[in-house]
Design a protein around this motif. Structure first.
Motif, PDB file in Angstrom:
ATOM      1  N   GLU A   8     -41.515 -41.599  30.021  1.00 40.91           N
ATOM      2  CA  GLU A   8     -40.359 -41.001  29.561  1.00 40.91           C
ATOM      3  C   GLU A   8     -41.052 -40.307  27.904  1.00 40.91           C
ATOM      4  N   LEU A   9     -41.853 -40.711  27.632  1.00 43.79           N
ATOM      5  CA  LEU A   9     -42.384 -41.299  25.741  1.00 43.79           C
ATOM      6  C   LEU A   9     -43.608 -40.228  26.067  1.00 43.79           C
ATOM      7  N   ARG A  10     -44.329 -40.262  27.104  1.00 42.75           N
ATOM      8  CA  ARG A  10     -45.548 -39.453  27.149  1.00 42.75           C
ATOM      9  C   ARG A  10     -45.104 -37.957  27.125  1.00 42.75           C
ATOM     10  N   THR A  23     -41.482 -36.443  26.949  1.00 40.61           N
ATOM     11  CA  THR A  23     -41.474 -35.994  25.220  1.00 40.61           C
ATOM     12  C   THR A  23     -42.556 -35.358  24.368  1.00 40.61           C
ATOM     13  N   LEU A  24     -43.431 -36.100  23.821  1.00 40.56           N
ATOM     14  CA  LEU A  24     -44.409 -35.926  23.193  1.00 40.56           C
ATOM     15  C   LEU A  24     -45.127 -34.735  23.902  1.00 40.56           C
ATOM     16  N   GLU A  25     -45.608 -34.598  25.036  1.00 41.49           N
ATOM     17  CA  GLU A  25     -46.112 -33.322  26.007  1.00 41.49           C
ATOM     18  C   GLU A  25     -45.675 -32.218  25.848  1.00 41.49           C
ATOM     19  N   ASP A  26     -43.635 -32.292  25.964  1.00 44.37           N
ATOM     20  CA  ASP A  26     -43.159 -30.700  25.944  1.00 44.37           C
ATOM     21  C   ASP A  26     -42.970 -30.636  24.372  1.00 44.37           C
ATOM     22  N   TRP A  27     -42.668 -31.407  23.075  1.00 43.61           N
ATOM     23  CA  TRP A  27     -43.336 -31.157  21.878  1.00 43.61           C
ATOM     24  C   TRP A  27     -44.609 -30.133  21.888  1.00 43.61           C
ATOM     25  N   THR A  28     -45.364 -31.108  21.915  1.00 40.12           N
ATOM     26  CA  THR A  28     -46.730 -30.403  21.750  1.00 40.12           C
ATOM     27  C   THR A  28     -46.496 -28.742  22.286  1.00 40.12           C
ATOM     28  N   LYS A  29     -46.325 -28.794  24.144  1.00 46.54           N
ATOM     29  CA  LYS A  29     -46.077 -26.924  24.427  1.00 46.54           C
ATOM     30  C   LYS A  29     -44.938 -26.701  24.176  1.00 46.54           C
ATOM     31  N   SER A  30     -44.218 -27.193  23.215  1.00 46.37           N
ATOM     32  CA  SER A  30     -42.974 -26.072  22.438  1.00 46.37           C
ATOM     33  C   SER A  30     -43.877 -24.872  21.677  1.00 46.37           C
ATOM     34  N   GLY A  31     -45.081 -26.401  20.761  1.00 49.14           N
ATOM     35  CA  GLY A  31     -45.279 -25.172  19.569  1.00 49.14           C
ATOM     36  C   GLY A  31     -44.532 -25.378  18.438  1.00 49.14           C
ATOM     37  N   SER A  32     -43.998 -25.674  18.155  1.00 50.17           N
ATOM     38  CA  SER A  32     -42.098 -26.086  17.341  1.00 50.17           C
ATOM     39  C   SER A  32     -43.395 -27.463  16.350  1.00 50.17           C
ATOM     40  N   LYS A  33     -42.588 -26.811  15.285  1.00 52.06           N
ATOM     41  CA  LYS A  33     -42.996 -28.113  14.300  1.00 52.06           C
ATOM     42  C   LYS A  33     -42.086 -27.785  12.987  1.00 52.06           C
ATOM     43  N   ALA A  34     -42.389 -29.450  12.497  1.00 49.60           N
ATOM     44  CA  ALA A  34     -40.875 -30.271  11.774  1.00 49.60           C
ATOM     45  C   ALA A  34     -41.451 -30.586  10.532  1.00 49.60           C
ATOM     46  N   LYS A  35     -40.998 -30.657   9.842  1.00 51.96           N
ATOM     47  CA  LYS A  35     -40.931 -31.410   8.114  1.00 51.96           C
ATOM     48  C   LYS A  35     -41.296 -33.050   8.063  1.00 51.96           C
ATOM     49  N   TYR A  36     -39.771 -33.946   9.197  1.00 51.26           N
ATOM     50  CA  TYR A  36     -39.882 -34.874   8.668  1.00 51.26           C
ATOM     51  C   TYR A  36     -39.399 -35.904  10.202  1.00 51.26           C
ATOM     52  N   LEU A  37     -40.534 -36.216  10.649  1.00 52.09           N
ATOM     53  CA  LEU A  37     -40.210 -37.622  11.302  1.00 52.09           C
ATOM     54  C   LEU A  37     -38.982 -38.688  11.372  1.00 52.09           C
ATOM     55  N   PHE A  38     -37.838 -38.543  12.106  1.00 51.26           N
ATOM     56  CA  PHE A  38     -37.667 -39.671  11.952  1.00 51.26           C
ATOM     57  C   PHE A  38     -37.488 -40.528  13.271  1.00 51.26           C
ATOM     58  N   ILE A  39     -37.989 -41.878  13.589  1.00 47.53           N
ATOM     59  CA  ILE A  39     -37.740 -42.730  14.487  1.00 47.53           C
ATOM     60  C   ILE A  39     -36.927 -43.592  14.412  1.00 47.53           C
ATOM     61  N   ASN A  40     -35.931 -43.331  15.359  1.00 42.52           N
ATOM     62  CA  ASN A  40     -35.988 -44.940  15.437  1.00 42.52           C
ATOM     63  C   ASN A  40     -35.295 -45.631  16.798  1.00 42.52           C
ATOM     64  N   SER A  41     -34.863 -47.241  17.385  1.00 39.18           N
ATOM     65  CA  SER A  41     -34.947 -47.264  18.324  1.00 39.18           C
ATOM     66  C   SER A  41     -33.870 -48.778  18.525  1.00 39.18           C
ATOM     67  N   PHE A  42     -33.970 -49.025  19.950  1.00 38.67           N
ATOM     68  CA  PHE A  42     -33.222 -50.709  19.754  1.00 38.67           C
ATOM     69  C   PHE A  42     -33.615 -51.924  19.381  1.00 38.67           C
ATOM     70  N   TRP A  43     -34.883 -51.965  18.280  1.00 43.44           N
ATOM     71  CA  TRP A  43     -35.619 -53.029  18.073  1.00 43.44           C
ATOM     72  C   TRP A  43     -35.606 -54.271  19.157  1.00 43.44           C
ATOM     73  N   GLU A  44     -34.955 -54.442  18.374  1.00 41.26           N
ATOM     74  CA  GLU A  44     -34.293 -56.106  18.611  1.00 41.26           C
ATOM     75  C   GLU A  44     -34.498 -56.336  20.101  1.00 41.26           C
ATOM     76  N   ILE A  45     -34.593 -55.484  21.187  1.00 45.60           N
ATOM     77  CA  ILE A  45     -34.700 -55.781  22.650  1.00 45.60           C
ATOM     78  C   ILE A  45     -36.140 -55.060  23.153  1.00 45.60           C
ATOM     79  N   GLU A  46     -36.477 -54.686  22.433  1.00 48.93           N
ATOM     80  CA  GLU A  46     -38.083 -53.940  22.514  1.00 48.93           C
ATOM     81  C   GLU A  46     -39.446 -54.560  22.728  1.00 48.93           C
TER      82      GLU A  46
END
Length: 262
Positions: free
Chosen positions: A106-108, A110-133
């Protein structure tokens, strides 16, 4: 006009001692639907708690956005705060299950969709449920590289506490014969947050580690709270409600953990 920070319990006709803050999943989902729209071509699924949800939300279809938000529901609960503190900022949120672990399809995708879209972002925010991962630093590094957002403009949040106590009992403690606690000692979370921060800084030295956990820390031992004197901040044991999201983001900007994009 009243804002979330100026509304008082009497304005909402609450009983004395009852805290403000929605502790329902559907309340959060409805708020999210008012703030963001499903991305074009996004996929939907029926969530038992939230109803119909999508794997991509945005408040602008522009290819040049300000914040790309990646993660699972623990990233999604940052959206109300982002939209409130930075009302003019363009945000896109990609959701996936399984976390930042090697082989997460699913992550792969997601990243493929982002790359194909040709979009750009100034900032990347990453969060997840780290305690159980299981966390793969190489996968986080790969994620950053594929988004083409520089490390110094990437912010990895160390997440929020995972309480055992009930937000519902905390909010309505006044109606129970025995008052319900709104704070809890979480030594495992304290040590986990510290280890996570050190792990990210060692593996990705130029990435910003955001201490979102500190907002809920009471400053004594390992004690954390899911409320303050007037508001409850969680809709379940580990997901923020709208008030909690807004309060957290304001705190992070004030403490300069994230840039002020307003």
């Amino acid at each position: 006009a009243a804002t979330w920070s100026t509304i008082k319990p009497n304005d909402l006709h609450l009983k004395p001692g009852v805290l403000m803050g929605d502790v329902t999943q559907l309340g959060f989902a409805r708020a999210l639907d008012k703030m963001m729209s499903p991305c074009q071509g996004s996929h939907s699924e029926l969530s038992e708690n939230l109803g119909l949800v999508y794997d991509c939300y945005e408040n602008s279809s522009s290819k040049e956005i300000d914040i790309l938000l990646l993660g699972n529901s623990h990233a999604a609960h940052l959206i109300p705060g982002i939209r409130s503190v930075f009302p003019e900022v363009k945000v896109r949120y990609f959701s996936f299950r399984g976390g930042y672990s090697s082989g997460n399809n699913e992550l792969r995708q997601t990243l493929e969709d982002w790359t194909k879209s040709g979009s750009k972002a100034k900032y990347l925010f990453i969060n997840s449920f780290w305690e159980i991962e299981d966390i793969d630093a190489g996968e986080i590094k790969r994620t950053i590289e594929l988004t083409k957002i520089p490390n110094q403009d990437t912010f990895v949040f160390d997440d929020v506490p995972n309480f055992k106590i009930s937000p519902v009992r905390c909010k309505y403690s006044v109606i129970f014969p025995i008052p319900a606690p709104c704070n809890e000692s979480l030594p495992r979370f304290t040590s986990g947050v510290q280890e996570f921060g050190e792990f990210i800084k060692m593996a990705l030295p130029n990435v910003n580690v955001v201490s979102s956990s500190r907002f809920f820390y009471l400053g004594a031992g390992d004690l954390y709270s899911l409320s303050d004197e007037s508001s409850i901040f969680f809709r379940d044991q580990n997901h923020l409600n709208v008030l909690g999201s807004r309060a957290l983001l304001r705190y992070l900007v004030t403490k300069k953990h994230i840039p002020d994009l307003g």
